[in-house]
Design a protein around this motif. Sequence first.
Motif, PDB file in Angstrom:
ATOM      1  N   PHE A 221       0.621  -1.216   0.244  1.00 22.70           N
ATOM      2  CA  PHE A 221      -0.332  -0.287   0.342  1.00 22.70           C
ATOM      3  C   PHE A 221       0.175   1.183  -0.293  1.00 22.70           C
ATOM      4  O   PHE A 221       2.227   1.018   0.941  1.00 22.70           O
ATOM      5  CB  PHE A 221      -0.689  -0.060   0.924  1.00 22.70           C
ATOM      6  N   HIS A 222       0.471   2.204  -0.711  1.00 20.82           N
ATOM      7  CA  HIS A 222       1.330   3.438  -0.899  1.00 20.82           C
ATOM      8  C   HIS A 222       0.186   4.702  -0.951  1.00 20.82           C
ATOM      9  O   HIS A 222      -0.697   4.853  -1.836  1.00 20.82           O
ATOM     10  CB  HIS A 222       1.972   2.982  -2.090  1.00 20.82           C
ATOM     11  N   LEU A 223       0.112   6.092   0.302  1.00 18.67           N
ATOM     12  CA  LEU A 223      -0.457   6.369  -0.230  1.00 18.67           C
ATOM     13  C   LEU A 223      -1.899   6.231  -0.110  1.00 18.67           C
ATOM     14  O   LEU A 223      -2.715   7.341  -0.960  1.00 18.67           O
ATOM     15  CB  LEU A 223      -0.146   7.635  -1.237  1.00 18.67           C
ATOM     16  N   GLY A 224      -2.612   5.332   0.340  1.00 24.29           N
ATOM     17  CA  GLY A 224      -4.430   5.093   0.229  1.00 24.29           C
ATOM     18  C   GLY A 224      -4.614   3.932  -1.017  1.00 24.29           C
ATOM     19  O   GLY A 224      -5.701   3.869  -0.536  1.00 24.29           O
ATOM     20  N   SER A 225      -3.371   3.926  -1.636  1.00 23.97           N
ATOM     21  CA  SER A 225      -3.471   2.938  -2.660  1.00 23.97           C
ATOM     22  C   SER A 225      -3.186   1.656  -2.303  1.00 23.97           C
ATOM     23  O   SER A 225      -1.766   1.541  -2.569  1.00 23.97           O
ATOM     24  CB  SER A 225      -3.624   3.694  -4.424  1.00 23.97           C
ATOM     25  N   LEU A 226      -3.576   0.631  -3.133  1.00 25.86           N
ATOM     26  CA  LEU A 226      -3.029  -0.878  -3.047  1.00 25.86           C
ATOM     27  C   LEU A 226      -2.497  -0.658  -4.540  1.00 25.86           C
ATOM     28  O   LEU A 226      -2.675  -0.964  -5.707  1.00 25.86           O
ATOM     29  CB  LEU A 226      -3.596  -2.097  -3.142  1.00 25.86           C
ATOM     30  N   GLU A 228       0.257  -2.560  -5.457  1.00 23.86           N
ATOM     31  CA  GLU A 228       0.783  -3.871  -6.133  1.00 23.86           C
ATOM     32  C   GLU A 228       0.516  -5.704  -5.128  1.00 23.86           C
ATOM     33  O   GLU A 228       0.922  -4.913  -3.385  1.00 23.86           O
ATOM     34  CB  GLU A 228       2.374  -4.308  -5.874  1.00 23.86           C
ATOM     35  N   PHE A 229      -0.195  -6.537  -6.075  1.00 25.21           N
ATOM     36  CA  PHE A 229      -0.302  -7.252  -4.959  1.00 25.21           C
ATOM     37  C   PHE A 229       0.027  -8.468  -5.394  1.00 25.21           C
ATOM     38  O   PHE A 229      -0.154  -8.427  -6.578  1.00 25.21           O
ATOM     39  CB  PHE A 229      -2.055  -7.887  -4.486  1.00 25.21           C
ATOM     40  N   GLY A 230       0.499  -9.434  -4.931  1.00 22.13           N
ATOM     41  CA  GLY A 230       0.858 -11.142  -5.920  1.00 22.13           C
ATOM     42  C   GLY A 230       1.472 -11.992  -4.686  1.00 22.13           C
ATOM     43  O   GLY A 230       1.783 -12.223  -3.537  1.00 22.13           O
TER      44      GLY A 230
END
Length: 253
Positions: A221-226, A228-230
């Motif tokens: 997470f960065h600045l309230g956004s996802l 990258e996920f894996g």
Amino acid sequence: MQTPKMTASGVNVHYGSTQALFNVSVDIAPATVTAFIGPSGCGKSTFLRCLNRMNDTIAGCRVEGRITLDGEDIYAPSVDPVQLRAQVGMVFQKPNPFPKSIYENVAYGPRIHGMARRREDLDEIVETSLRRAALWGEVKDRLATPGTGLSGGQQQRLCIARAIATAPEVLLMDEPASALDPIATAQIEELIDELRASFSVVIVTHSMQQAARVSQKTAFFHLGSLVEFGETGQIFTSPSDPRTESYITGRIG
């Protein structure tokens, strides 16, 4: 592909007029440890609290989007948040045993949810939960003493025993080892690895080393956004987003 245990789609969170999370979508797999990493204030704990409706307790907090557990919308009007929190247990950053005996700390949840008809059933749940939290051997002869009298690491394992006593399907952990010394931290990490056989475990951690050690999936997470996920290995060795790489190599944090 295994069916996700929990699915979040397009989750936005607002605290009053401030938006804390932006359009987060993620699948939580069964029998897997999923780590949420990212700088302080990036939204990872806010998102974790969406998964068992802990944000409902914060005035002015608004959650939008859809989150399901076994395909059922956990924000549906028919869902009782107290019942949901028995299914989606939570362990906090600072060990917070109740000011009760060790036995009563673990028995509390099963008792209020009517899981044990007889004292023998409750005894069994307490023993099983303490065994699973790797604490039984240390406390079995002093179950009537206060949980607050245990060491920090033992208190955190007691809180884990308390969380799993209601037989949840998902276990949320918000930086569960950040207040502990290295030896207690290693015990908690070992325990997390054992617990994933029985639960979907989601852990928020500020320690990338910890995420790499205990998780199979990682969300950055960065600045309230996802961002990258894996798979954890892939996120740490060949991230696809430059922001993830900057965080992992220490350029942002």
